[in-house]
Design an enzyme around this catalytic site. Structure first.
Site, PDB file in Angstrom:
ATOM      1  N   CYS A 121       1.119  -0.886  -0.187  1.00 47.74           N
ATOM      2  CA  CYS A 121      -0.530  -0.262  -0.166  1.00 47.74           C
ATOM      3  C   CYS A 121       0.931   1.107   0.518  1.00 47.74           C
ATOM      4  O   CYS A 121       2.136   1.379   0.085  1.00 47.74           O
ATOM      5  CB  CYS A 121      -1.131   0.365   0.925  1.00 47.74           C
ATOM      6  SG  CYS A 121      -1.769  -1.396   1.679  1.00 47.74           S
ATOM      7  N   GLY A 146      -0.912   0.737  -4.811  1.00 48.07           N
ATOM      8  CA  GLY A 146      -2.150  -0.041  -4.297  1.00 48.07           C
ATOM      9  C   GLY A 146      -3.500   0.907  -5.458  1.00 48.07           C
ATOM     10  O   GLY A 146      -3.625   2.081  -5.352  1.00 48.07           O
ATOM     11  N   GLY A 167       1.477  -3.414   4.496  1.00 46.90           N
ATOM     12  CA  GLY A 167       2.485  -3.795   5.123  1.00 46.90           C
ATOM     13  C   GLY A 167       1.236  -5.327   5.454  1.00 46.90           C
ATOM     14  O   GLY A 167       0.422  -5.356   5.319  1.00 46.90           O
TER      15      GLY A 167
END
Length: 497
Positions: A2, A28, A102
């Site tokens: 992300c 993302g 993550g």
């Protein structure tokens, strides 16, 4: 994977947050969100889709304030539920909004603890919601009406004690400021910078330095592994090491594929690293095919261009742009299901037949993961008239899942799993295939910063820096994230909409 960003400024931050998300869109493409703070309350807008599709002028007008955070989502679980779009919010203590990049490898354990011991309800399957509630609980342990940055750092110490995995976090605490947190291994990137204005110094935290640069911020440095950076609403900066025995082990796949080439991560220029990948790759090509008959080197756009340039230069053959990319199609690798990936390749790339007809072509790609894209690209080159189609990968064979935030769910989904290079060559339909050696990849990246002694190379070598990964974990991961599970989840979500 992300993209996250946060700003504390002397003027409205909504437009800067929007534009920084646009710069981080490559990280993302599933959902986007912005949360700002003004006048005693949070203002939030988030939804599924690209940044440009989620936010319109009317939305920006409803995001006032000089402090805010933002998120561009890449779903490792493959679902497209807007409930998992970020930033996420919890009202106790104080009010906290959080954006996370993550994956926590002990998320299931944390969810049980939160429910059984701390009586916190989680409304999604997202590990980001678990992380938010861990932060909230740890901060509540120090709860007092007038808490300060030391209380924030104490809560971050609690996060590091309890959370395992790769995570970079930007959280905003109501009326106090924003905090940037990086896991003790520094697996996922995070940096911060400053911008001088007439009113004073503005601060920004982001996944990549390019987001800072695009908004006129000067990169100060990367957030160290285990470190927390707190920027108060008044513009004061505080930092503290909050983890025991941190060791910088950045994900090497950031340099191979995910990061933009104009970013600098942990002191390493991504662009220069990819050039060096080409230099080491071409040495192996010349060792294995000294009497090569390559007529032209063609990159698979966009990530492999830097590597392909160096390969062509040192082979002393032509470099040509043989594929034209449709820039309105998302990055194929991070699409949530195999069916979507197959469909998108020919929509995304179109060959220029003049560059292929009657030639022996060396295609250079950043990596080969599932092999589906490579197989279709090789076929497209043949249909365009290539005599021979060779392929070179700037990365070693991907044989193991990445568990720290990249959608590589199962060994069985990788074309290199339990196969020789010759077998992979036959599957993708190439005449010859060569992979970068892992030692050479590490060498190419480390040359930009010799102080980095360790990288997370788990998708190549199966060594996980958190040392908590076993076969039972892979089984749970496969059940959640294989393509069949993703399709089922998406069908459930579609039925709810």
């Amino acid at each position: 994977m992300c993209g996250i960003t946060g700003i504390v400024a002397h003027s409205a931050v909504n437009l800067d947050l929007y534009e920084s998300l646009s710069v981080l869109q490559h990280r993302g493409q599933d959902a986007a969100g912005i949360t700002t703070w003004e006048g005693g309350r949070f203002y939030m807008k988030k939804g599924n889709g690209l940044v440009r599709d989620v936010f319109y002028k009317k939305h920006m007008q409803r995001l006032p304030g000089k402090m805010g955070i933002a998120h561009a989502r890449y779903p490792t679980a493959g679902t497209s539920s807007s409930a998992e779009a970020q930033p996420l919010y919890v009202n106790s203590p104080y009010g906290i909004a959080l954006a996370h990049n993550g994956n926590l490898t002990n998320a299931d354990q944390l969810k049980d603890e939160l429910f059984q011991t701390e009586l916190r309800h989680l409304n999604t399957d997202s590990d980001s919601e678990a992380l938010l509630n861990i932060f909230a609980h740890e901060l509540q342990l120090t709860a007092k009406p007038d808490f300060d940055h030391e209380d924030i750092f104490t809560a971050v110490e609690g996060i590091h004690r309890r959370c395992i995995g790769g995570y970079s976090v930007i959280a905003m605490v109501a009326g106090k400021g924003i905090v940037g947190i990086r896991d003790p291994h520094g697996i996922r990137p995070l940096c911060f910078g400053v911008r001088e204005t007439e009113q004073g110094v503005d601060y920004m935290i982001a996944s990549e330095s390019v987001a800072l640069q695009a908004q006129g911020f000067e990169l100060v440095r990367d957030v160290a592994p285990g470190e927390a950076i707190f920027i108060s609403e008044q513009g004061e900066l505080f930092d503290k090491q909050c983890a025991q025995d941190p060791v910088l082990s950045p994900c090497i796949f950031e340099y191979v594929y995910f990061a933009r080439p104009d970013s600098i991560i942990d002191g390493v220029s991504v662009y220069k690293a990819r050039l060096r990948m080409g230099q080491t790759l071409v040495q192996k090509i010349l060792r294995e095919m000294p009497d090569h008959d390559i007529d032209v080197v063609i990159p698979i756009p966009d990530t492999s261009r830097s590597t392909a340039l160096e390969v062509a230069y040192h082979l002393n053959v032509k470099y040509r742009e043989g594929f034209i990319k449709n820039r309105y199609i998302g990055r194929t690798f991070i699409m949530p299901g195999q069916q979507e990936r197959k469909k998108s390749v020919r929509q995304k790339l179109n060959p220029i037949e003049l560059e292929f007809a009657g030639k022996n072509v060396l295609l250079v790609d950043d990596s080969i993961v599932r092999g589906t894209t490579s197989k279709q690209i090789v076929q497209m080159a043949r249909e365009a008239g290539a005599k021979k189609v060779y392929m070179a990968s700037a990365a070693p064979p991907v044989r193991h899942p990445n568990v720290y935030g990249i959608d590589m769910a199962s060994h069985e989904e990788f074309v290199a799993h339990n196969r020789t290079v010759e077998e992979i060559t036959e599957i993708i339909g190439a005449d010859w295939l060569i992979y970068q050696d892992l030692e050479d990849l590490i060498k190419a990246v480390r040359k930009g910063n010799e102080t980095i002694t360790n990288f997370d190379c788990s998708c190549f070598d199966g060594i996980y820096v958190t040392q908590d990964i076993d076969e039972a974990y892979f089984k749970r991961l496969f059940d959640k994230r294989n393509d069949a599970a993703k399709q089922k989840n998406n069908n459930v979500v579609a039925g709810q909409l």
